[in-house]
Scaffold this motif. Structure first.
Motif, PDB file in Angstrom:
ATOM      1  N   ILE A 279      40.187  47.787  26.056  1.00  0.00           N
ATOM      2  CA  ILE A 279      39.181  47.758  27.122  1.00  0.00           C
ATOM      3  C   ILE A 279      38.234  46.600  26.815  1.00  0.00           C
ATOM      4  CG2 ILE A 279      37.281  49.015  28.205  1.00  0.00           C
ATOM      5  CD1 ILE A 279      38.787  51.616  27.427  1.00  0.00           C
ATOM      6  N   LEU A 280      38.132  45.676  27.739  1.00  0.00           N
ATOM      7  CA  LEU A 280      37.377  44.451  27.505  1.00  0.00           C
ATOM      8  C   LEU A 280      35.910  44.639  27.890  1.00  0.00           C
ATOM      9  CD1 LEU A 280      38.401  41.728  26.416  1.00  0.00           C
ATOM     10  CD2 LEU A 280      38.370  40.889  28.776  1.00  0.00           C
ATOM     11  N   ILE A 281      35.021  44.306  26.967  1.00  0.00           N
ATOM     12  CA  ILE A 281      33.585  44.262  27.261  1.00  0.00           C
ATOM     13  C   ILE A 281      33.270  42.844  27.691  1.00  0.00           C
ATOM     14  CG2 ILE A 281      31.264  44.609  26.359  1.00  0.00           C
ATOM     15  CD1 ILE A 281      32.490  46.447  24.217  1.00  0.00           C
ATOM     16  N   THR A 282      33.054  42.666  28.976  1.00  0.00           N
ATOM     17  CA  THR A 282      32.880  41.321  29.531  1.00  0.00           C
ATOM     18  C   THR A 282      32.084  41.389  30.825  1.00  0.00           C
ATOM     19  OG1 THR A 282      34.028  39.397  30.455  1.00  0.00           O
ATOM     20  CG2 THR A 282      35.101  41.524  30.705  1.00  0.00           C
ATOM     21  N   PRO A 283      31.258  40.389  31.099  1.00  0.00           N
ATOM     22  CA  PRO A 283      30.581  40.352  32.396  1.00  0.00           C
ATOM     23  C   PRO A 283      31.502  39.897  33.524  1.00  0.00           C
ATOM     24  CG  PRO A 283      29.918  38.475  31.067  1.00  0.00           C
ATOM     25  CD  PRO A 283      30.775  39.325  30.187  1.00  0.00           C
ATOM     26  N   GLU A 284      32.673  39.348  33.189  1.00  0.00           N
ATOM     27  CA  GLU A 284      33.578  38.817  34.203  1.00  0.00           C
ATOM     28  C   GLU A 284      34.937  39.513  34.109  1.00  0.00           C
ATOM     29  OE1 GLU A 284      32.544  37.037  36.533  1.00  0.00           O
ATOM     30  OE2 GLU A 284      30.580  36.585  35.652  1.00  0.00           O
ATOM     31  N   PRO A 285      35.198  40.498  34.975  1.00  0.00           N
ATOM     32  CA  PRO A 285      36.461  41.236  34.913  1.00  0.00           C
ATOM     33  C   PRO A 285      37.711  40.361  34.961  1.00  0.00           C
ATOM     34  CG  PRO A 285      34.908  42.377  36.334  1.00  0.00           C
ATOM     35  CD  PRO A 285      34.276  41.067  35.982  1.00  0.00           C
ATOM     36  N   ARG A 303      51.252  48.832  24.674  1.00  0.00           N
ATOM     37  CA  ARG A 303      50.075  47.966  24.653  1.00  0.00           C
ATOM     38  C   ARG A 303      49.637  47.701  26.092  1.00  0.00           C
ATOM     39  NH1 ARG A 303      50.700  49.225  20.102  1.00  0.00           N
ATOM     40  NH2 ARG A 303      50.616  47.949  18.202  1.00  0.00           N
ATOM     41  N   ARG A 304      48.360  47.990  26.390  1.00  0.00           N
ATOM     42  CA  ARG A 304      47.849  47.747  27.747  1.00  0.00           C
ATOM     43  C   ARG A 304      46.437  47.176  27.665  1.00  0.00           C
ATOM     44  NH1 ARG A 304      50.177  52.036  27.154  1.00  0.00           N
ATOM     45  NH2 ARG A 304      48.246  53.179  26.740  1.00  0.00           N
ATOM     46  N   LEU A 305      46.215  46.107  28.387  1.00  0.00           N
ATOM     47  CA  LEU A 305      44.868  45.553  28.598  1.00  0.00           C
ATOM     48  C   LEU A 305      44.606  45.712  30.087  1.00  0.00           C
ATOM     49  CD1 LEU A 305      42.299  43.985  27.909  1.00  0.00           C
ATOM     50  CD2 LEU A 305      43.633  41.871  28.003  1.00  0.00           C
ATOM     51  N   ASP A 306      43.885  46.764  30.453  1.00  0.00           N
ATOM     52  CA  ASP A 306      43.817  47.136  31.871  1.00  0.00           C
ATOM     53  C   ASP A 306      42.464  47.683  32.292  1.00  0.00           C
ATOM     54  OD1 ASP A 306      43.823  49.557  30.563  1.00  0.00           O
ATOM     55  OD2 ASP A 306      45.696  50.301  31.430  1.00  0.00           O
ATOM     56  N   ALA A 307      41.413  47.397  31.509  1.00  0.00           N
ATOM     57  CA  ALA A 307      40.123  48.009  31.809  1.00  0.00           C
ATOM     58  C   ALA A 307      38.983  47.113  31.340  1.00  0.00           C
ATOM     59  CB  ALA A 307      40.026  49.373  31.122  1.00  0.00           C
ATOM     60  N   VAL A 308      37.813  47.311  31.965  1.00  0.00           N
ATOM     61  CA  VAL A 308      36.595  46.611  31.559  1.00  0.00           C
ATOM     62  C   VAL A 308      35.477  47.623  31.363  1.00  0.00           C
ATOM     63  CG1 VAL A 308      37.171  44.427  32.682  1.00  0.00           C
ATOM     64  CG2 VAL A 308      35.928  46.178  33.963  1.00  0.00           C
ATOM     65  N   LYS A 309      34.544  47.250  30.498  1.00  0.00           N
ATOM     66  CA  LYS A 309      33.400  48.120  30.212  1.00  0.00           C
ATOM     67  C   LYS A 309      32.100  47.390  30.499  1.00  0.00           C
ATOM     68  CE  LYS A 309      31.082  50.684  26.510  1.00  0.00           C
ATOM     69  NZ  LYS A 309      31.008  50.941  25.049  1.00  0.00           N
ATOM     70  N   LEU A 310      31.111  48.144  31.018  1.00  0.00           N
ATOM     71  CA  LEU A 310      29.766  47.607  31.197  1.00  0.00           C
ATOM     72  C   LEU A 310      28.755  48.662  30.785  1.00  0.00           C
ATOM     73  CD1 LEU A 310      28.283  48.386  34.418  1.00  0.00           C
ATOM     74  CD2 LEU A 310      30.700  47.921  34.709  1.00  0.00           C
ATOM     75  N   ALA A 351      36.258  44.501  39.429  1.00  0.00           N
ATOM     76  CA  ALA A 351      37.281  45.164  38.622  1.00  0.00           C
ATOM     77  C   ALA A 351      38.141  46.089  39.473  1.00  0.00           C
ATOM     78  CB  ALA A 351      36.617  45.950  37.497  1.00  0.00           C
ATOM     79  N   HIS A 352      37.511  46.868  40.330  1.00  0.00           N
ATOM     80  CA  HIS A 352      38.237  47.815  41.178  1.00  0.00           C
ATOM     81  C   HIS A 352      39.217  47.093  42.097  1.00  0.00           C
ATOM     82  CE1 HIS A 352      38.884  51.481  43.519  1.00  0.00           C
ATOM     83  NE2 HIS A 352      38.583  50.811  44.623  1.00  0.00           N
ATOM     84  N   LEU A 353      38.770  46.036  42.720  1.00  0.00           N
ATOM     85  CA  LEU A 353      39.645  45.306  43.639  1.00  0.00           C
ATOM     86  C   LEU A 353      40.770  44.592  42.905  1.00  0.00           C
ATOM     87  CD1 LEU A 353      37.017  43.868  46.157  1.00  0.00           C
ATOM     88  CD2 LEU A 353      38.503  45.868  46.434  1.00  0.00           C
ATOM     89  N   ALA A 354      40.572  44.336  41.624  1.00  0.00           N
ATOM     90  CA  ALA A 354      41.634  43.715  40.813  1.00  0.00           C
ATOM     91  C   ALA A 354      42.594  44.745  40.234  1.00  0.00           C
ATOM     92  CB  ALA A 354      41.003  42.897  39.688  1.00  0.00           C
TER      93      ALA A 354
END
Length: 556
Positions: A279-285, A303-310, A351-354
């Motif tokens: 889960i990526l902590i980033t301001p830009e999804p 292995r999955r990279l499929d999420a962002v955190k804020l 993020a949702h639309l992506a």
């Protein structure tokens, strides 16, 4: 298992051919009938049922009867592999190498530890300590910059607090970080000042980042060793799947020092046996797609990279969780927002639309209400399938729970907080809000999906201790206690659902990946002391990754 002892997370003993496990109590996680057996073939569960059914399933897969190994686990309990749905792997690796302060109980004891460290550290190198908790110190507070100066001879010292959102710096560290200049304090951060306007040492939220940037350079060997250490510990605790929070920018618990976390994790996580969601902590999804190479995103390989955190707010421990009303023990404070609604919604919508999962850090009741309302706005405007989450969901109210349930928002919680915070929690939130703090039962009865996690290294990764905390709650707001079966579900089906892997992991059924844990007692039996339950072996994808010689224990 009829195999030699394994060598931990980076080594394994492969179960030869097909194996039928018999004699154990089977929790799938639902309790199965007496006499239930489990057939394993390669990295898969071939069948769960009677021993005859399991052998028939193996024959149907072309396995001759005389090649099937039978493993008698009489007296043991078999459960699905545990899922830790929220931890910080690179920070965990760094913690393994630094001064740990979680057992320090006074400033005098801390001073002795720091003085010893100063004698053995080059004078131009920052002294760094982790897990400082002023609430458990005899003085009831964290040290001041002046106290750190006196014991270390004016050296740069940075002590990260247990909540991960606050730190204490010496005068030299505060100066190097620019935090002695109010104009340089980052937005979303705060620096506690004395009557003369000078910093006293304690900083919070985004102001922690420039202090953490003073950490000595982390070596590759140190990171490799740190990851190996915590991975072995997780395997010994029955953890088989993780959700890994990693920064790709300055924003996050590690500040600028963590800006390369995701790249480091991509390079160093390849040999770990766990099913890993990053889960990526980033301001830009959109950065998720820039980093999606096979090292982090290869679903066939787990292995999955499929999420962002804020982040919407801070912590209860540091009184920066955003609350509707003041803290009971500090009536002039009600926490803070770290990201405003407009910016949070921008990130969430992108993020949702992506097609990405959204993970929103919210601890205070006001922050959780904002998270719920932001999700309501987003999902009314853009309806569709999702698996969005709120991380922590610590203090709630009825309207927030109703919105979480209406929109299918999962709450990813850390029950072990009930133990680590027991000495101040009621005093901090007040008796009127205590029943809404870690409100697991209200969420479960209200239709909210709940997943368990550790938030390591902020908390320890012991799943069985966390289950015990969810059940006994240390006597705090017992009406919010979960049953033992519900506590087990937090770290099995609940964790897997939160990660979108419920068809592959988190339960024992034919076709699922062969992730399972053999325990020495039944954790759902009311006669069993949950804190005494131990792991006998851990199997990940059909490979024995951990084995102990713990004897089975009868209940009672």
């Amino acid at each position: 298992m009829n195999a030699a002892d394994s060598t931990g997370a980076t080594g394994a003993t492969v179960l030869t051919g097909a194996t039928v496990l018999t004699g154990a109590t089977v929790l799938a996680p639902e309790r199965q009938p007496d006499g239930t057996a489990i057939a394993l073939l390669g990295d898969r569960i071939a069948a769960v049922g009677t021993e005859a059914d399991c052998r028939a399933a193996l024959r149907g897969d072309g396995v001759p009867d005389d090649t099937v190994t039978t493993e008698d686990l009489t007296g043991s309990t078999v459960v699905p592999g545990f899922v830790d749905a929220h931890l910080h792997p690179m920070v965990m690796a760094v913690f393994e190498q630094q001064v740990l302060l979680d057992q320090v109980r006074s400033i005098a004891e801390l001073n002795d530890l720091l003085a010893d460290r100063a004698r053995n550290t080059p004078p131009d190198e920052t002294i760094v300590g982790f897990q400082l908790d002023g609430e458990v110190l005899a003085e009831g507070r964290v040290p001041t910059a002046a106290e750190l100066d006196a014991v270390t001879g004016g050296r740069a010292v940075v002590l990260l607090c247990r909540d991960g959102h606050h730190a204490v710096g010496s005068t030299a560290a505060l100066h190097r970080a620019g935090l002695d200049d109010p104009g340089l304090v980052p937005a979303g951060g705060h620096v506690v000042a004395g009557a003369d306007g000078a910093p006293v040492g304690l900083v919070g939220e985004r102001a922690v980042e420039p202090l953490m940037a003073l950490m000595p350079e982390v070596t590759l060997d140190g990171l490799v060793g740190g990851i190996a250490a915590w991975a072995d510990r997780l395997v010994s605790q029955g953890v088989t799947s993780i959700s890994a929070m990693c920064q790709s920018a300055d924003e996050g618990p590690a500040g600028p020092a963590g800006a390369m976390e995701a790249l480091g994790w991509a390079a160093l996580s390849g040999d770990l046996p766990f099913d890993i969601q990053t889960i990526l902590i980033t301001p830009e999804p959109s950065e998720v797609f820039d980093l999606r190479d096979p090292s982090l995103h290869d679903p066939a390989r787990g292995r999955r990279l499929d999420a962002v955190k804020l982040f919407l707010d801070g912590t209860l421990g540091g009184r920066t969780a955003c609350m509707h009303g003041p803290f009971a023990d500090h009536p002039h404070e009600r926490g803070m927002r770290t990201t405003d609604d407009d910016e949070a919604y921008r990130r969430m919508e992108a993020a949702h639309l992506a097609g990405l999962q959204i993970c929103v850090h919210a601890i205070g009741d006001a922050a959780n209400r904002s998270a719920a309302e932001l999700f309501d706005r987003l999902l009314v405007r853009h309806p569709g399938r999702h698996r969005h989450r709120v991380e922590h969901a610590s203090v709630l109210d009825d309207p927030t729970i109703e919105l979480f349930a209406r929109h299918g928002i999962t709450a990813v919680v850390q029950p072990i907080n009930l133990r680590s915070e027991s000495h101040w929690l009621a005093r901090r939130v007040g008796l009127d809000r205590l029943g809404w703090t870690y409100a697991f039962a209200s969420m479960a009865r209200g239709g909210v999906s709940i997943a368990g996690s550790s938030d390591a290294p902020i908390e320890r990764t012991d799943v069985l201790a966390a289950m015990a905390a969810a059940v006994d709650r240390g006597g705090q707001a017992p009406e919010q206690a979960l049953t033992r079966s519900e506590a087990l579900a937090l770290f099995t089906t609940g964790g897997s659902f939160a990660r979108g892997t419920e068809d592959e992991l988190g339960s024992l059924a034919a076709g699922r990946r062969a992730d399972l844990v053999v325990l020495d007692a039944d954790p759902t039996d009311e006669r069993t002391d949950l804190d005494a339950v131990g792991v006998r072996s851990t199997v990940i994808a059909g490979e024995v990754r951990y084995r102990s010689e713990r004897p089975v224990r009868p209940p009672g």
